[in-house]
Design a protein around this motif. Structure first.
Motif, mmCIF file in Angstrom:
data_model
loop_
_atom_site.group_PDB
_atom_site.id
_atom_site.type_symbol
_atom_site.label_atom_id
_atom_site.label_comp_id
_atom_site.label_asym_id
_atom_site.label_seq_id
_atom_site.Cartn_x
_atom_site.Cartn_y
_atom_site.Cartn_z
ATOM 1 N N THR A 91 -1.231 -9.172 7.244
ATOM 2 C CA THR A 91 0.130 -8.611 7.274
ATOM 3 C C THR A 91 0.384 -7.623 6.133
ATOM 4 O O THR A 91 0.950 -6.551 6.360
ATOM 5 N N PRO A 92 0.005 -7.928 4.871
ATOM 6 C CA PRO A 92 0.218 -6.931 3.803
ATOM 7 C C PRO A 92 -0.485 -5.602 4.076
ATOM 8 O O PRO A 92 0.065 -4.541 3.794
ATOM 9 N N ILE A 93 -1.689 -5.654 4.657
ATOM 10 C CA ILE A 93 -2.424 -4.425 4.967
ATOM 11 C C ILE A 93 -1.708 -3.645 6.070
ATOM 12 O O ILE A 93 -1.566 -2.421 5.996
ATOM 13 N N LEU A 94 -1.226 -4.348 7.093
ATOM 14 C CA LEU A 94 -0.527 -3.686 8.193
ATOM 15 C C LEU A 94 0.776 -3.051 7.716
ATOM 16 O O LEU A 94 1.130 -1.945 8.146
ATOM 17 N N LEU A 95 1.496 -3.735 6.836
ATOM 18 C CA LEU A 95 2.730 -3.168 6.285
ATOM 19 C C LEU A 95 2.430 -1.981 5.379
ATOM 20 O O LEU A 95 3.148 -0.977 5.378
ATOM 21 N N TYR A 96 1.360 -2.093 4.610
ATOM 22 C CA TYR A 96 0.936 -1.005 3.725
ATOM 23 C C TYR A 96 0.607 0.246 4.524
ATOM 24 O O TYR A 96 0.913 1.367 4.123
ATOM 25 N N ARG A 97 0.016 0.042 5.687
ATOM 26 C CA ARG A 97 -0.373 1.145 6.551
ATOM 27 C C ARG A 97 0.812 1.723 7.318
ATOM 28 O O ARG A 97 0.836 2.920 7.655
ATOM 29 N N SER A 98 1.814 0.887 7.604
ATOM 30 C CA SER A 98 2.868 1.257 8.554
ATOM 31 C C SER A 98 3.836 2.311 8.039
ATOM 32 O O SER A 98 4.529 2.937 8.847
ATOM 33 N N GLY A 99 3.899 2.521 6.703
ATOM 34 C CA GLY A 99 4.870 3.481 6.187
ATOM 35 C C GLY A 99 6.280 3.102 6.559
ATOM 36 O O GLY A 99 7.027 3.903 7.124
ATOM 37 N N PHE A 100 6.625 1.831 6.261
ATOM 38 C CA PHE A 100 7.941 1.271 6.586
ATOM 39 C C PHE A 100 8.171 1.235 8.101
ATOM 40 O O PHE A 100 9.179 1.719 8.623
ATOM 41 N N TYR A 101 7.180 0.682 8.816
ATOM 42 C CA TYR A 101 7.221 0.454 10.263
ATOM 43 C C TYR A 101 7.264 1.748 11.080
ATOM 44 O O TYR A 101 7.705 1.748 12.229
ATOM 45 N N LYS A 102 6.777 2.852 10.534
ATOM 46 C CA LYS A 102 6.874 4.136 11.231
ATOM 47 C C LYS A 102 5.599 4.542 11.959
ATOM 48 O O LYS A 102 5.635 5.371 12.859
ATOM 49 N N ASP B 184 4.545 3.502 -8.650
ATOM 50 C CA ASP B 184 4.621 3.573 -7.193
ATOM 51 C C ASP B 184 5.602 2.517 -6.679
ATOM 52 O O ASP B 184 5.205 1.416 -6.292
ATOM 53 N N LYS B 185 6.879 2.861 -6.642
ATOM 54 C CA LYS B 185 7.898 1.915 -6.208
ATOM 55 C C LYS B 185 7.797 1.613 -4.718
ATOM 56 O O LYS B 185 8.156 0.522 -4.271
ATOM 57 N N ASN B 186 7.302 2.580 -3.949
ATOM 58 C CA ASN B 186 7.214 2.383 -2.501
ATOM 59 C C ASN B 186 6.237 1.275 -2.135
ATOM 60 O O ASN B 186 6.531 0.404 -1.325
ATOM 61 N N ASN B 187 5.042 1.321 -2.728
ATOM 62 C CA ASN B 187 4.000 0.373 -2.345
ATOM 63 C C ASN B 187 4.000 -0.908 -3.177
ATOM 64 O O ASN B 187 3.302 -1.858 -2.826
ATOM 65 N N SER B 188 4.758 -0.933 -4.266
ATOM 66 C CA SER B 188 4.773 -2.135 -5.106
ATOM 67 C C SER B 188 5.339 -3.338 -4.357
ATOM 68 O O SER B 188 4.963 -4.480 -4.626
ATOM 69 N N SER B 189 6.222 -3.091 -3.388
ATOM 70 C CA SER B 189 6.815 -4.187 -2.614
ATOM 71 C C SER B 189 5.764 -4.927 -1.791
ATOM 72 O O SER B 189 5.946 -6.101 -1.458
ATOM 73 N N ILE B 190 4.658 -4.259 -1.474
ATOM 74 C CA ILE B 190 3.587 -4.906 -0.726
ATOM 75 C C ILE B 190 2.995 -6.061 -1.534
ATOM 76 O O ILE B 190 2.558 -7.073 -0.971
ATOM 77 N N ILE B 191 2.976 -5.913 -2.854
ATOM 78 C CA ILE B 191 2.459 -6.980 -3.711
ATOM 79 C C ILE B 191 3.344 -8.221 -3.611
ATOM 80 O O ILE B 191 2.851 -9.357 -3.615
ATOM 81 N N ILE B 192 4.653 -8.028 -3.491
ATOM 82 C CA ILE B 192 5.568 -9.162 -3.327
ATOM 83 C C ILE B 192 5.341 -9.814 -1.959
ATOM 84 O O ILE B 192 5.360 -11.046 -1.830
#
Length: 387
Positions: A155-166, A337-345
Motif C-alpha cells: 500500500t505505501p508503494i501504491l500510494l507513493y506512485r499514485s500522486g494523490f490517487y491521480k 519533501d513534504k509531499n512524500n513524507s506522509s508516505i512514511i506515516i
C-alpha cells in the motif's frame, strides 16, 4: 546485476503464487519450490550486501537492521530446535538484506522505480487472480490467505506512485479489492486507517470535489465489505470461519467467545513479568513451544508482545527503536519533501498495527513493506543532487 534484476520479474511473482498455493493445498513440492527460490534470493542478497557495502552503508536503516538482525541471530541458540529457529530467522534476514540491495541498485541505476513498480504490478495481478479463484471456489474460507497481507504491505508503494490517487489507479483498486475480498480483519483495518492517515495529512492537496468523492466511495466500500462478509459467512459451512465475524468476537472480556488476542497479550505480559526474565524473556520462539496445538505451531500474533515474552525488554526496545528511527526519518524528510513524507506515516501505521495484532517481522512478504524506505531515500537523494 541486470540479469539479477530481470530475474526479479519472474522470481517475486512465482514466490508469491507458490506461497499462496502452499498455504491452501499444503503440497510439499510447491512449498519446497518457494523455499528454494527464497534461499536463492537470500544468497544473492548476501553476496550483493558484501560486494556493495560501500553503498549500502549509506542507507539510513542499514545499521539499525544490522544490530537488530545480530541480536535475533544470537538468540537462536535459546531455541529448542536451533535449525528451525535459524530457518525462521532467515525469513527476516532475507527482507533486511533485500532492502539494502534495493537501495544500492536504485543508487547506482541498475534498477529504477518504474522497473520496481512493474514487478509490483505483476505481483498484484498474480494475487488478484488467485484471490478471485479462491473466493469463487470457497478456498478463501480457510484461515490462511497470503494475498491480503501482501497487498496491504505494498500500500505505501501504491500510494507513493499514485500522486494523490491521480495515476496508476488500477493496481491500487485491484490491491484494495484483494484485501477486502480475503476478509482478513486486521488487513482491512490497517488498509483503511493507513489511507485515512494519508488523506488527513494531505487534506490541503485535495479539492472539495475530491473530498466529497472520497466520502462517497468510502461509504460504498464499507457497504461492499459488509455484503462480502455476509455473503461469504452465510454460504460457508466452516464454523471457525463464521465465528471470526460474529459480534461476540469483539467481547475481549470473555476468552470463550472472543478472538482471545487481548486476553492472550495480557497473559503473555503477566507470564513474562512473573518469570523474572525481564531483560531477555523466555527465549527464541518460546511462546510457540509453550502454547503448541495438535494441528500447528502457535504464534504470538504480535511482534510487540511476542518480543516481550520471548526477548524481554531488550527485544521490546528494538521494536520501539524502529518506531523512533522511522519518526526521525519522517521529520528529516519533511524538511525537503513534504509531499512524500506522509508516505512514511502510512508505512508506520501499517507497521505498528501489524506489529500489534498480527506479527510481521517473520513474514515472507516483509521485504515489500520495508522496500518503501530505500525507495523514498534514493528518490530524495536524486532530487537533492539535481536541485
Amino acid at each position: 546485476m541486470k540479469i539479477i534484476v530481470k530475474s526479479f520479474y519472474l522470481i517475486f511473482p512465482t514466490i508469491l503464487l507458490v506461497d499462496m498455493l502452499s498455504g491452501f493445498f499444503q503440497i510439499s513440492v510447491v512449498t519446497n519450490l518457494g523455499r528454494l527460490l527464497r534461499i536463492f534470493l537470500l544468497v544473492v542478497f548476501l553476496i550483493e550486501n558484501i560486494r556493495l557495502y560501500s553503498i549500502t552503508k549509506y542507507f539510513v536503516f542499514s545499521r539499525y537492521f544490522l544490530f537488530y538482525g545480530l541480536f535475533l541471530f544470537f538468540r537462536i541458540p535459546t531455541d529448542i530446535y536451533v535449525m528451525t529457529g535459524f530457518w525462521e530467522f532467515s525469513k527476516l534476514l532475507y527482507s533486511i538484506l533485500g532492502i539494502n540491495v534495493l537501495y544500492a541498485y536504485l543508487k547506482i541505476g541498475v534498477l529504477d522505480f518504474d522497473e520496481y513498480f512493474d514487478i509490483i504490478k505483476i505481483c498484484v495481478y498474480t494475487s488478484i487472480i488467485f484471490t478471485v479463484f479462491s473466493y469463487i471456489t470457497g478456498l478463501i474460507n480457510e484461515d490462511y490467505n497470503l494475498a491480503a497481507y501482501f497487498n496491504l504491505f505494498i500500500t505505501p508503494i501504491l500510494l507513493y506512485r499514485s500522486g494523490f490517487y491521480k495515476k496508476d489507479r488500477l493496481p491500487f483498486v485491484l490491491s484494495m479489492f484483494s484485501i477486502i475480498a480475503t476478509l482478513k480483519r486486521g488487513a482491512i483495518l490497517a488498509f483503511f486507517l493507513a489511507n485515512i492517515s494519508f488523506i488527513v495529512l494531505n487534506i490541503k492537496k485535495f479539492k472539495l470535489k475530491q473530498t466529497i468523492v472520497f466520502i462517497i466511495v468510502s461509504i460504498f466500500l464499507f457497504q461492499g465489505i459488509s455484503l462480502l462478509i455476509n455473503n461469504r459467512v452465510n454460504s460457508s459451512s466452516n464454523k471457525g470461519f463464521q465465528n471470526r465475524f460474529a459480534i461476540e468476537q469483539f467481547d475481549v472480556s470473555n476468552p470463550e467467545t472472543s478472538d482471545g488476542r487481548a486476553i492472550k497479550y495480557i497473559m503473555m505480559v503477566t507470564d513474562w513479568y512473573d518469570s523474572g526474565n525481564y531483560f531477555l524473556g523466555f527465549g527464541n520462539r518460546a511462546y510457540s513451544y509453550s502454547h503448541d496445538s495438535p494441528n500447528r505451531l502457535s504464534r504470538p500474533h504480535s511482534d510487540i508482545f511476542g518480543h516481550i515474552y520471548e526477548h524481554g525488554l531488550v527485544g521490546l526496545l528494538f521494536i520501539l527503536g524502529l518506531y523512533f528511527k522511522i519518526l526521525y526519518f519522517y521529520l528529516k524528510l519533511r524538511k525537503f519533501d513534504k509531499n512524500n513524507s506522509s508516505i512514511i506515516i502510512v508505512f508506520l501505521v501499517i507497521l505498528f498495527l501489524t506489529n500489534l495484532y498480527s506479527g510481521v517481522m517473520y513474514s515472507t512478504n516483509l521485504f515489500f513493506l520495508l522496500s518503501i524506505l530505500p525507495l523514498i531515500q534514493s528518490d530524495l537523494e536524486k532530487k537533492l543532487y539535481y536541485a
